[in-house]
Write an enzyme that holds these catalytic residues in place. Sequence first.
Site, PDB file in Angstrom:
ATOM      1  N   ILE A   1      -1.326 -12.936  12.537  1.00  0.00           N
ATOM      2  CA  ILE A   1       0.089 -12.794  12.176  1.00  0.00           C
ATOM      3  C   ILE A   1       0.889 -12.366  13.406  1.00  0.00           C
ATOM      4  O   ILE A   1       1.984 -12.880  13.660  1.00  0.00           O
ATOM      5  CB  ILE A   1       0.260 -11.783  11.016  1.00  0.00           C
ATOM      6  CG1 ILE A   1      -0.456 -12.299   9.761  1.00  0.00           C
ATOM      7  CG2 ILE A   1       1.742 -11.539  10.733  1.00  0.00           C
ATOM      8  CD1 ILE A   1      -0.506 -11.309   8.603  1.00  0.00           C
TER       9      ILE A   1
ATOM     10  N   ARG B   1      -6.648  -4.143  20.395  1.00  0.00           N
ATOM     11  CA  ARG B   1      -7.982  -3.767  20.889  1.00  0.00           C
ATOM     12  C   ARG B   1      -8.476  -4.756  21.939  1.00  0.00           C
ATOM     13  O   ARG B   1      -9.080  -4.390  22.919  1.00  0.00           O
ATOM     14  CB  ARG B   1      -8.971  -3.756  19.723  1.00  0.00           C
ATOM     15  CG  ARG B   1      -9.091  -2.405  19.072  1.00  0.00           C
ATOM     16  CD  ARG B   1      -9.998  -2.506  17.901  1.00  0.00           C
ATOM     17  NE  ARG B   1      -9.651  -3.734  17.157  1.00  0.00           N
ATOM     18  CZ  ARG B   1     -10.046  -4.012  15.937  1.00  0.00           C
ATOM     19  NH1 ARG B   1     -10.816  -3.190  15.308  1.00  0.00           N
ATOM     20  NH2 ARG B   1      -9.689  -5.115  15.318  1.00  0.00           N
TER      21      ARG B   1
ATOM     22  N   ALA C   1       3.061  -4.188   7.892  1.00  0.00           N
ATOM     23  CA  ALA C   1       1.603  -4.039   7.867  1.00  0.00           C
ATOM     24  C   ALA C   1       1.162  -3.302   6.601  1.00  0.00           C
ATOM     25  O   ALA C   1       0.826  -3.927   5.594  1.00  0.00           O
ATOM     26  CB  ALA C   1       1.135  -3.333   9.127  1.00  0.00           C
ATOM     27  N   ARG C   2       1.187  -2.007   6.650  1.00  0.00           N
ATOM     28  CA  ARG C   2       0.782  -1.197   5.500  1.00  0.00           C
ATOM     29  C   ARG C   2       1.488   0.144   5.559  1.00  0.00           C
ATOM     30  O   ARG C   2       1.734   0.672   6.657  1.00  0.00           O
ATOM     31  CB  ARG C   2      -0.725  -0.899   5.548  1.00  0.00           C
ATOM     32  CG  ARG C   2      -1.605  -1.935   4.919  1.00  0.00           C
ATOM     33  CD  ARG C   2      -1.432  -2.013   3.399  1.00  0.00           C
ATOM     34  NE  ARG C   2      -2.264  -3.054   2.830  1.00  0.00           N
ATOM     35  CZ  ARG C   2      -1.920  -4.335   2.722  1.00  0.00           C
ATOM     36  NH1 ARG C   2      -0.737  -4.748   3.119  1.00  0.00           N
ATOM     37  NH2 ARG C   2      -2.754  -5.209   2.171  1.00  0.00           N
TER      38      ARG C   2
ATOM     39  N   GLU D   1       3.610   3.575  -1.907  1.00  0.00           N
ATOM     40  CA  GLU D   1       4.412   2.622  -2.678  1.00  0.00           C
ATOM     41  C   GLU D   1       3.795   2.401  -4.058  1.00  0.00           C
ATOM     42  O   GLU D   1       2.562   2.484  -4.181  1.00  0.00           O
ATOM     43  CB  GLU D   1       4.546   1.297  -1.906  1.00  0.00           C
ATOM     44  CG  GLU D   1       3.241   0.583  -1.675  1.00  0.00           C
ATOM     45  CD  GLU D   1       3.377  -0.610  -0.715  1.00  0.00           C
ATOM     46  OE1 GLU D   1       3.955  -0.451   0.372  1.00  0.00           O
ATOM     47  OE2 GLU D   1       2.877  -1.678  -1.071  1.00  0.00           O
TER      48      GLU D   1
ATOM     49  N   HIS E   1       7.587  -4.800  -0.396  1.00  0.00           N
ATOM     50  CA  HIS E   1       6.283  -5.405  -0.070  1.00  0.00           C
ATOM     51  C   HIS E   1       6.239  -6.879  -0.481  1.00  0.00           C
ATOM     52  O   HIS E   1       5.412  -7.281  -1.310  1.00  0.00           O
ATOM     53  CB  HIS E   1       5.147  -4.618  -0.729  1.00  0.00           C
ATOM     54  CG  HIS E   1       3.833  -4.811  -0.028  1.00  0.00           C
ATOM     55  ND1 HIS E   1       2.868  -3.842   0.066  1.00  0.00           N
ATOM     56  CD2 HIS E   1       3.330  -5.892   0.625  1.00  0.00           C
ATOM     57  CE1 HIS E   1       1.821  -4.302   0.734  1.00  0.00           C
ATOM     58  NE2 HIS E   1       2.085  -5.553   1.090  1.00  0.00           N
ATOM     59  N   ILE E   2       7.123  -7.660   0.138  1.00  0.00           N
ATOM     60  CA  ILE E   2       7.227  -9.071  -0.246  1.00  0.00           C
ATOM     61  C   ILE E   2       7.117 -10.014   0.957  1.00  0.00           C
ATOM     62  O   ILE E   2       7.549 -11.167   0.883  1.00  0.00           O
ATOM     63  CB  ILE E   2       8.550  -9.351  -0.997  1.00  0.00           C
ATOM     64  CG1 ILE E   2       9.766  -8.895  -0.181  1.00  0.00           C
ATOM     65  CG2 ILE E   2       8.542  -8.695  -2.374  1.00  0.00           C
ATOM     66  CD1 ILE E   2      11.103  -9.357  -0.760  1.00  0.00           C
TER      67      ILE E   2
HETATM   68  C1  GLV Z   1      -0.161  -8.074   1.798  1.00  0.00           C
HETATM   69  O1  GLV Z   1       0.216  -6.989   2.063  1.00  0.00           O
HETATM   70  C2  GLV Z   1      -1.371  -8.624   2.285  1.00  0.00           C
HETATM   71  O2  GLV Z   1      -2.202  -7.887   2.824  1.00  0.00           O
HETATM   72  O3  GLV Z   1      -1.555  -9.836   2.155  1.00  0.00           O
END
Ligand code: GLV
Length: 341
Positions: free
Chosen positions: A162, A182, A242-243, A272, A290-291
């Site tokens: 990504i 890394r 990301a997260r 979330e 988160h879309i």
């Molecule tokens: C969404 O957050 C995914 O990991 O695909």
Amino acid sequence: MKMAKQKVWVSRPLFPEVLARLAEYFEVEAEAHEGKRTPAQLKAKLADVDAAVVGLSERVNAAVLEGNQRLKIVANLGVGYNNLDLDALSRAGILASNTPDVLNESVADYAWALMLAAARRMGAAERWLRAGQWQGSATRFDDWLGVDVHGKTLGILGMGRIGQAIARRAAGFNMRVIYHNRSRLPESIEREYRASLVDKASLLSQADHLILVLPYTPENHYALGAAELAQMKPSAVLVNVARGGIVDDAALAVALREGRLGAAALDVFEGEPAVHPDLLGLENALLSPHIASASEDTRRAMAHLAADNVIAALGHGARAGQPPTALNPAVMAAWSSRTRA
Ligand code: GLV
């Protein structure tokens, strides 16, 4: 005697055509609503099926797998799988799969959309307009000033597939790309993206726009905490696709409020669907639920890929026995010698 059909549980509403594909082979129980289940409810669901299609809100760990004799595969609807305890699944002889690659371009599009929108203050401007505040004349010539994206330095933390899709888009905006990862990209790809590997401190201090695309792991918890945020330019735009938990949201809210960071655009949050209340009140925070992968085509592709994994893992279809994106395929070797086979 007719053999009972294998059973699949789908933890959330899914596209009808994907459920229909699963129903060609299996008895399918699909939840009609998104919903959070207690660990005990999840454990009970998983005990009763051969396969489960789950999402981020299902935390599949050793406790919910305890005593499970039936489950063969957990197919995660997402590329990130920090909701799955992969070691616990492997120990239990259960396959896990995720949905890599099919979402790279859509998530990269969305990261760019967030970056552009936050840099040019689109969320705040739209709220202002909808609140009826655009009255009397044109907006002030010296108001609503954002920061440019073109010609600036784009920083990318995490240069997987990504991250590379995000970097590729930067050429059209004549940006310099720096990244921290890394491992270094092959030189030919670095040249193509005009990207250079830098240490984390340089990434933080040089980026005009910083996009986070690293997986959530215990080591990446608060990769952007107060100390890291303090190293960024006060005009910088931070994007997190990301997260949650990679950014310290409370520290971020303080930096945004005190003008030590220009803006942030966040698609993911610690805890979330709860969002840190301090972020909700900030005009320089652009927030979305988160879309990043949620385009029509991509969400369908993700759902089909999860179904492909289930169908193949349970021994059906053209790829029987070869689920395309299994995370721990080695567990399958032991299936024929176990009761769960
Ligand atoms: C969404 O957050 C995914 O990991 O695909």
